[in-house]
Design a protein around this motif. Structure first.
Motif, PDB file in Angstrom:
ATOM      1  N   ASP A 197       0.814  -0.967  -0.177  1.00 12.46           N
ATOM      2  CA  ASP A 197       0.098   0.106  -0.108  1.00 12.46           C
ATOM      3  C   ASP A 197       0.999   1.322   0.136  1.00 12.46           C
ATOM      4  O   ASP A 197       0.584   2.567  -0.428  1.00 12.46           O
ATOM      5  N   TYR A 198       2.068   1.222   0.670  1.00  6.31           N
ATOM      6  CA  TYR A 198       2.975   2.308   0.701  1.00  6.31           C
ATOM      7  C   TYR A 198       4.167   2.403  -0.665  1.00  6.31           C
ATOM      8  O   TYR A 198       4.578   3.473  -0.774  1.00  6.31           O
ATOM      9  N   CYS A 199       4.435   1.186  -1.094  1.00  6.15           N
ATOM     10  CA  CYS A 199       5.476   1.156  -2.236  1.00  6.15           C
ATOM     11  C   CYS A 199       5.099   1.803  -3.416  1.00  6.15           C
ATOM     12  O   CYS A 199       4.016   1.665  -3.892  1.00  6.15           O
ATOM     13  N   ASP A 200       5.986   2.573  -3.717  1.00  4.85           N
ATOM     14  CA  ASP A 200       5.725   3.272  -5.107  1.00  4.85           C
ATOM     15  C   ASP A 200       6.463   2.610  -6.105  1.00  4.85           C
ATOM     16  O   ASP A 200       6.770   3.228  -7.463  1.00  4.85           O
ATOM     17  N   GLY A 201       7.204   1.636  -5.907  1.00  5.07           N
ATOM     18  CA  GLY A 201       8.028   0.923  -6.807  1.00  5.07           C
ATOM     19  C   GLY A 201       9.234   1.704  -7.283  1.00  5.07           C
ATOM     20  O   GLY A 201       9.862   1.667  -8.335  1.00  5.07           O
ATOM     21  N   CYS A 202       9.931   2.660  -6.269  1.00  2.86           N
ATOM     22  CA  CYS A 202      10.999   3.490  -6.931  1.00  2.86           C
ATOM     23  C   CYS A 202      12.322   2.689  -7.110  1.00  2.86           C
ATOM     24  O   CYS A 202      13.070   3.223  -7.826  1.00  2.86           O
ATOM     25  N   GLY A 203      12.363   1.545  -6.477  1.00  4.73           N
ATOM     26  CA  GLY A 203      13.549   0.694  -6.741  1.00  4.73           C
ATOM     27  C   GLY A 203      14.853   0.856  -5.768  1.00  4.73           C
ATOM     28  O   GLY A 203      15.760   0.164  -5.947  1.00  4.73           O
ATOM     29  N   VAL A 204      14.673   1.678  -4.938  1.00  4.74           N
ATOM     30  CA  VAL A 204      15.768   2.141  -4.029  1.00  4.74           C
ATOM     31  C   VAL A 204      16.265   0.922  -3.266  1.00  4.74           C
ATOM     32  O   VAL A 204      17.497   0.490  -3.225  1.00  4.74           O
ATOM     33  N   CYS A 205      15.359   0.187  -2.687  1.00  9.55           N
ATOM     34  CA  CYS A 205      15.528  -1.050  -2.050  1.00  9.55           C
ATOM     35  C   CYS A 205      16.305  -2.177  -2.698  1.00  9.55           C
ATOM     36  O   CYS A 205      17.268  -2.641  -2.396  1.00  9.55           O
ATOM     37  N   ARG A 206      16.059  -2.070  -4.050  1.00  8.41           N
ATOM     38  CA  ARG A 206      16.610  -3.236  -5.113  1.00  8.41           C
ATOM     39  C   ARG A 206      18.242  -2.872  -5.282  1.00  8.41           C
ATOM     40  O   ARG A 206      18.980  -3.644  -5.253  1.00  8.41           O
TER      41      ARG A 206
END
Ligand code: SF4
Ligand code: SF4
Length: 360
Positions: free
Chosen positions: A143-152
């Motif tokens: 619900d909070y993730c916007d798929g920015c990819g920083v975590c990856r």
């Protein structure tokens, strides 16, 4: 919650130094604690069996063992808890031996006070836990993730994919996750957490530590694999240390979230020290380097808030470097004592509300 506390005497190594009657009386008064038991050797077969029986008899669902270091016996006590029908992860150890009795044996009254504080922090930790399936792995709230990819980008375990079904979002493969937590503390959307070492557990410990009235009151976030082991070794070597610091164990220094430090500051802590492995020695390769970089950014933020950056420090210490742990922590305590109490802990007069709002 039904929290059980077991206090170990360690055949005189703990109860020959600490006042265990005093500690047991303080323990039973802690919120949600339903049972406090003492035993001379909790790690013995008899001690473990007594623990198992007591958990079952008292329907205990969260367990705190006040004994030696969690690096030595936490796994064993988790097995006892699981054998008694508990979720195996709902267990913590309060390090009464290495980090209270041994390192502060020159100041018995202060060692007793520190033991009570360490126990309170452990009880807070298990209070903030939820039953978990995998232990220390990252999880994503879609619900909070916007798929920015920083975590990856920051994940050295290659455990994260970005999928694009009804919008981009991150997915963690728990079988690949090494549990370092760097993705959680790097996520700009607050979409990530960990099953174990969750924000709930960690913030509960920070709140407990900052509620305690030590003067000065200093929190040391220490990596499980390196600085925490160095703290234990300082105890094993019977190094005498100033007792005005509380160690909070993290899985990696990179798990330390800026939010945690700001929470501690906003609650009036006098100093925060974050300790991770020397460069090149981090279990998660570059975790402690990422922490160092994040702390530089945090220092800039503190400058903007008008909060003295000298009250927040990062340092390296490997697991076998008790001398460095002793030197860094002692030096930090001296520096904080010279600075005096945190301005947030004191009355700031008209500017106080504004400062707190900025920190929040
Ligand atoms: S860093 Fe946070 S917001 Fe960005 S993809 Fe990962 S979980 Fe989602
Ligand atoms: S906790 Fe570490 S290993 Fe696991 S997904 Fe996050 S960055 Fe990768």
């Amino acid at each position: 919650m039904r929290i059980g506390i077991f206090l170990c005497g360690c055949g005189g190594l703990i109860d020959g130094i600490l006042d265990m009657d005093l500690l047991a009386r303080a323990a039973i008064d802690l919120e949600d604690v339903v049972r406090v038991e003492r035993h001379p050797f909790l790690c013995s077969p008899e001690g473990r069996e007594r623990m198992r029986e007591t958990i079952v008899e008292n329907r205990i669902d969260r367990l705190v063992v006040g004994a030696c270091s969690p690096l030595l016996y936490l796994e064993e006590f988790m097995e006892v808890a699981e054998g008694a029908g508990m979720n195996r992860y709902m267990v913590d150890m309060a390090n009464l031996r290495e980090q209270c009795a041994w390192v502060h044996s020159h100041l018995p009254a202060e060692a007793d006070r520190k033991a009570r504080e360490v126990l309170e922090i452990s009880v807070a930790r298990v209070s903030g836990m939820s039953p978990t399936e995998h232990g220390a792995v990252a999880i994503v709230n879609p619900d909070y993730c916007d798929g920015c990819g920083v975590c990856r980008t920051v994940c050295s375990g290659n455990a994260i994919r970005i999928v694009d079904t009804n919008g981009r979002r991150s997915v963690v493969d728990p079988s690949l996750c090494e549990g370092c937590g760097v993705c959680v503390s790097s996520c700009p959307s607050g979409a990530m957490d960990m099953e174990l070492f969750s924000n709930g557990e960690m913030l509960a410990q920070i709140d407990a530590a900052t509620d305690q009235g030590a003067d000065p009151n200093i929190i040391v976030f220490a990596c499980h694999w390196c600085a925490y082991a160095a703290a234990d070794l300082a105890g094993a070597k019977r190094m005498s240390m100033n007792p005005h610091f509380k160690v909070i164990r993290t899985i990696c220094s990179a798990r330390v979230d800026v939010e945690w430090i700001m929470r501690a500051i906003s609650r009036g802590v006098d100093g925060v020290l974050v300790m991770g492995a020397e460069p090149g020695h981090c279990r998660y390769m570059v975790g402690s380097l990422r922490t160092r970089n994040r702390m530089i950014l945090l220092n800039n933020l503190l400058d903007q808030l008008g909060f003295d950056r000298a009250r927040v420090r990062f340092a390296w210490a490997d697991a076998d470097d008790a001398d460095k742990f002793h030197r860094v922590v002692s030096g930090f305590i001296d520096d904080i004592m010279e600075l005096g109490p945190s301005p947030v802990g004191c009355s700031l007069g008209a500017g106080e509300d504004r400062f707190r709002a900025m920190v929040e």
